[in-house]
Design a protein around this motif. Structure first.
Motif, short mmCIF file in Angstrom:
data_model
loop_
_atom_site.label_atom_id
_atom_site.label_comp_id
_atom_site.label_asym_id
_atom_site.label_seq_id
_atom_site.Cartn_x
_atom_site.Cartn_y
_atom_site.Cartn_z
N GLU A 83 0.20 -36.18 -55.13
CA GLU A 83 0.61 -34.68 -55.61
C GLU A 83 -0.09 -33.98 -54.51
O GLU A 83 0.39 -32.69 -54.19
N ASN A 120 2.23 -33.26 -51.94
CA ASN A 120 3.47 -32.52 -52.47
C ASN A 120 4.57 -33.27 -52.62
O ASN A 120 5.70 -32.97 -52.55
N THR A 178 5.89 -34.96 -55.57
CA THR A 178 6.12 -34.64 -57.01
C THR A 178 7.75 -34.72 -57.46
O THR A 178 8.61 -34.46 -56.93
N PRO A 179 8.03 -35.46 -58.58
CA PRO A 179 7.00 -36.22 -59.55
C PRO A 179 6.72 -37.40 -58.99
O PRO A 179 7.25 -38.30 -58.58
N VAL A 230 7.95 -41.08 -59.57
CA VAL A 230 9.11 -41.44 -58.87
C VAL A 230 9.01 -41.80 -57.65
O VAL A 230 9.61 -42.72 -57.06
N PHE A 231 8.25 -41.07 -57.03
CA PHE A 231 7.74 -41.36 -55.56
C PHE A 231 6.99 -42.67 -55.03
O PHE A 231 7.32 -43.30 -54.44
N GLN A 236 9.21 -36.98 -45.96
CA GLN A 236 8.53 -37.59 -47.15
C GLN A 236 7.87 -38.61 -46.83
O GLN A 236 6.63 -38.99 -47.36
N ARG A 293 4.71 -37.70 -45.27
CA ARG A 293 3.56 -37.37 -46.06
C ARG A 293 2.98 -38.53 -46.89
O ARG A 293 1.63 -38.42 -47.17
N SER A 340 6.18 -27.57 -42.11
CA SER A 340 5.40 -27.55 -43.47
C SER A 340 4.56 -28.65 -43.37
O SER A 340 3.77 -28.65 -44.12
N ARG A 366 -4.01 -27.36 -44.86
CA ARG A 366 -4.44 -27.23 -46.13
C ARG A 366 -5.35 -28.44 -46.49
O ARG A 366 -6.56 -28.17 -47.06
N LYS A 404 0.51 -33.09 -65.30
CA LYS A 404 0.64 -32.69 -63.82
C LYS A 404 2.08 -31.90 -63.89
O LYS A 404 2.17 -30.81 -63.01
N PRO A 436 0.58 -26.38 -56.38
CA PRO A 436 0.76 -26.98 -55.22
C PRO A 436 1.81 -26.14 -54.35
O PRO A 436 1.49 -25.94 -53.11
N ASP A 473 0.88 -22.78 -52.61
CA ASP A 473 0.35 -22.74 -51.05
C ASP A 473 1.24 -22.36 -49.98
O ASP A 473 1.07 -21.95 -48.91
N PHE A 474 2.55 -22.94 -50.35
CA PHE A 474 3.65 -22.83 -49.16
C PHE A 474 3.96 -21.40 -49.21
O PHE A 474 4.46 -20.94 -48.11
N ASP A 488 1.76 -19.38 -47.17
CA ASP A 488 2.14 -19.43 -45.70
C ASP A 488 3.54 -18.92 -45.12
O ASP A 488 3.67 -18.61 -44.06
N LEU A 494 6.74 -19.91 -45.78
CA LEU A 494 7.49 -20.99 -45.16
C LEU A 494 8.77 -21.30 -45.83
O LEU A 494 8.65 -20.94 -47.01
N GLU A 530 10.47 -26.84 -48.08
CA GLU A 530 10.93 -28.22 -47.51
C GLU A 530 11.83 -28.88 -48.24
O GLU A 530 12.08 -28.45 -49.57
N GLU A 531 12.67 -29.83 -47.52
CA GLU A 531 13.60 -30.73 -48.53
C GLU A 531 12.79 -31.45 -49.57
O GLU A 531 11.62 -31.83 -49.34
N GLN A 532 13.02 -31.09 -50.85
CA GLN A 532 12.29 -31.54 -51.95
C GLN A 532 13.29 -31.93 -53.05
O GLN A 532 13.62 -31.29 -53.95
N PRO A 533 14.01 -33.20 -52.85
CA PRO A 533 15.05 -33.68 -53.68
C PRO A 533 14.50 -33.85 -55.06
O PRO A 533 15.36 -33.39 -56.02
N ALA A 534 13.34 -33.69 -55.32
CA ALA A 534 13.07 -33.91 -56.71
C ALA A 534 12.87 -32.45 -57.59
O ALA A 534 12.27 -32.63 -58.71
N PHE A 586 11.83 -31.49 -61.80
CA PHE A 586 10.44 -31.06 -61.86
C PHE A 586 10.24 -30.71 -63.35
O PHE A 586 9.48 -31.21 -63.97
N VAL A 588 13.42 -37.16 -65.22
CA VAL A 588 12.79 -38.15 -64.20
C VAL A 588 12.78 -39.59 -64.80
O VAL A 588 13.02 -40.31 -63.80
#
Lengths: 292, 375
Positions: free
Chosen positions: A135, A138, A140-141, A144-145, A157, A160, A190, A197, B12, B19, B22-23, B26, B28, B31-35, B39, B45
């Motif tokens: 987390e 970044n 998340t969830p 899953v990851f 990813q 990260r 990013s 950060r 969570k 979280p 934060d971006f 900035d 920005l 970013e690619e965030q397939p999840a 959420f 999930v």
């Protein structure tokens, strides 16, 4: 809080071609001090020795001479003391496609350093800590990851995950060896901001190795320019970028695409540089003129 | 999954926005965030998680005719070796009439001494498979020890272990086995398997060494070292799993070599004493002049089973190879598609003029060009 100091670090590689042996000095007399919370960028072209310095600090290569001091004491090369050193100093590799084992899940990659360095006790605490790390970067969830294998994720990813792995032992110093050079341009910033950060949160000392002067300026407090194993220029990052003293730094700056030079020939850009009165000698001649 | 972990997860996911702020600060692009879609909703999930069973199935080699034929042959013979002996008479019972051709009473006939061939074949399968298995395990363990340790550690360790490997590689196997086997007075099945295993590991050690040499320079091995892993653990946990397909192939290969080696030894009369294997059957058939007396039922079944088992294991090996290197699997298909494309292309272009390079020379344009030149 102590610092990570590199003193007179030198590395020779032996090159064998047939029966002939020759030595290649990959890093020559490197000195710098990395304070917690600060970032030093090492900039240079391919083969300038910047990655060798990183690998020596990460204890992947043995220095030929010189010393790496953590909190003022010389760092160990083996045994329990080496584990303690690794506890403090961690590394993020350049290629996220190679730095994660294709056979193991993300969870495995994060669990191992947690267990090895005794950060967590018991399966449950380890699992929670693993999710928390995911987390923090970044991803998340997290559950899953955690179950994913490297090939199921994108380059960003993966990087990260690699950063999370480096943070797992609770490191104070992070060596980032071109952490974004293999990533898509759209993801680079990013990932760099993520690093920034995390640095703020943990008061990390970051050694940022790159060939990209723009991100070096954006990201670091001090820039060290390396050429053929030597430090040719160093100083606060704005000063190095805006007021380069060494010819090679200028060349590096000129090599970055600049919109104002659009349409100009390379020779014209060089001529511009020359006309400002800077540098007449061959910039690639090994000069060893370390400034400061 | 653990209940507490799931709770933790829920907690969570409700604060998951923080979280990302934060971006936003900035400024920005996200970013690619397939999840991100998943959420808000942990149920979604959970549904996205792939069941373990499917995960394992997805990692197995693809079903191909090669693999199926290989598995059927191998498992058929193994099954025959395991349960066959329960359904046949004592293989050492010599009260049967001698040299009978196959009949309802003796499905594969009898030998000169009156043994039932089917019974001998079933017990022989046990013996041969046992020898192959033991020899295979010994060979793989030795090649692992020599190959991976040499490849991973490098330097003097590598020099020394490679020297041993190379010596074993150039010593011709069968003559050495003959020498050893003739020295030992009581050759048991185990001893023959041991000797075969000890002489058959060098080839795969060379392959494993070069693989380990390549793997040790991967970044993930370096990362494991930075994390503080011990060398033994790096070899076993980081390197070995990536060698598993290769190891499986080499194990099967070692089993084939073991069975063939045992058959060869036994045929020469140097096989295990007191046990029945396919090799000893062949040896007895040769001594009993089965060939000249036309007793084909005596020597063809063991010979055929050796060949079929070798064939089955090799076919499994080929499909493992295709699994390791998908190019091997795709190459025939790619070639076929090139052929059909070429054929289709020829049909399209058949009513046009095509020069030697396959370039279409369009007749009309050609004429126009000619006119222009004329003007």
């Amino acid at each position: 809080m102590g610092s990570l100091e590199v003193r007179n670090l030198t590395k020779d590689f032996t090159i064998r071609s047939g029966l002939k042996r020759s030595k290649l000095r990959a890093a020559n007399d490197i000195n710098f001090v990395l304070e917690p919370g600060k970032t030093i960028a090492i900039v240079g072209e391919s083969g300038s020795g910047k990655s060798t310095v990183a690998r020596m600090i990460a204890k992947l290569e043995q220095p030929t001479s010189g010393d790496i001091l953590l909190d003022g004491t010389s760092s160990a090369t083996r045994g329990r003391a080496l584990v303690d050193y690794r506890h403090q100093v961690q590394m993020v590799f350049q290629d996220p496609f190679a730095s994660l084992n294709p056979f193991h899940t993300v969870e495995h990659h994060l669990e191992r350093p947690l267990k090895l360095h005794g950060v967590t006790r018991g399966a449950r605490e380890t699992k929670e800590q693993t999710y928390e790390l995911l987390e923090r970067v970044n991803l998340t969830p997290a559950n899953v990851f955690a179950a994913k294998k490297p090939h199921e994720m994108s380059g960003g990813q993966r990087q990260r995950v690699a950063i999370a792995r480096a943070l797992a032992p609770g490191a104070r110093f992070l060596i980032a060896d071109e952490p974004v050079s293999m990533l898509d341009v759209s993801i680079r910033l990013s990932v760099l901001n993520l690093l920034a950060r995390l640095q703020r949160e943990d008061n990390l000392g970051v050694l940022y190795i790159t060939h990209d002067l723009a991100t070096a300026r954006h990201f670091s407090d001090e820039i060290i320019v390396m050429l053929r194993g030597n430090i040719v220029e160093r100083g606060p990052s704005d000063e190095v970028i805006l007021n380069p003293r060494h010819e090679y730094t200028e060349l590096l700056l000129a090599a970055a695409p600049n919109p104002s030079n659009h349409g100009k020939l390379r020779s014209e850009v060089r001529a511009d540089l020359a006309s400002t009165g800077r540098g007449s000698q061959d910039p690639l001649a090994p000069s060893g003129t370390s400034v400061r | 999954m653990d209940e507490s972990v799931r709770e933790h997860e829920l907690a969570k996911s409700t604060e998951s926005a923080s979280p990302r702020d934060d971006f936003a600060v900035d400024g920005l692009p996200l970013e690619e965030q397939p999840a991100t879609v998943a959420f808000a909703n942990t149920a979604a999930v959970a549904a996205r998680e792939i069941p373990v069973k499917r995960r394992i199935l997805a990692n197995l080699p693809r079903r191909s005719p090669k693999l199926i034929v290989g598995l059927v042959l191998t498992f058929g013979i193994v099954l025959f070796g395991i349960i066959g002996p329960f359904f046949v008479q004592d293989p050492k019972f010599s009260g049967n009439p001698s040299l009978q051709p196959p009949s309802p009473e003796h499905l594969l006939g009898t030998t000169q001494l009156g043994y039932d061939v089917l019974a001998q074949l079933a017990y022989g399968a046990r013996g041969s498979l046992m020898v192959g298995l033991i020899a295979g395990i010994i060979a793989v363990v030795l090649s692992l020890a020599f190959g991976i340790v040499a490849g991973y550690f490098g330097g003097w360790t590598d020099e020394f272990l490679s020297l041993v490997t190379n010596i074993m590689l150039v010593i011709p196997g069968l003559p050495l086995i003959i020498v050893i086997a003739s020295y030992v007075p009581s050759r048991t099945l185990l001893l023959v398997a041991l000797v075969l295993g000890l002489t058959g590991w060098a080839g795969s050690a060379v392959v494993l060494r070069s693989q380990a040499k390549s793997l040790r320079n991967r970044d993930y091995v370096a990362a494991a070292r930075v994390a503080g892993e011990k060398p033994v653990r790096i070899i076993l946990v980081e390197i070995l799993p990536n060698l598993l397909p290769l190891l499986a192939a080499q194990f099967l290969f070692a089993v084939i070599l073991g069975i063939l080696g045992e058959a060869g030894l036994s045929y020469l009369g140097l096989g295990p004493v007191g046990s029945i294997t396919w090799g000893t059957m062949l040896n007895e058939a040769q001594l009993g002049t089965a060939l000249s007396s036309g007793a084909w039922w005596w020597f063809i079944p063991p010979g055929a089973l050796i060949a079929l088992l070798g064939c089955g294991l090799s076919l499994i090996n080929f499909s493992i190879d295709e699994y390791i290197n998908p190019k091997l699997r795709l190459a025939p298909a790619a070639q076929r598609s090139v052929r059909t494309a070429r054929k289709a292309g020829l049909e399209v272009t058949s009513n046009r003029n095509v020069n030697d390079d396959g370039v279409i020379i369009d007749a009309e344009n050609e004429n126009e060009n000619a006119k222009r030149v004329g003007e």
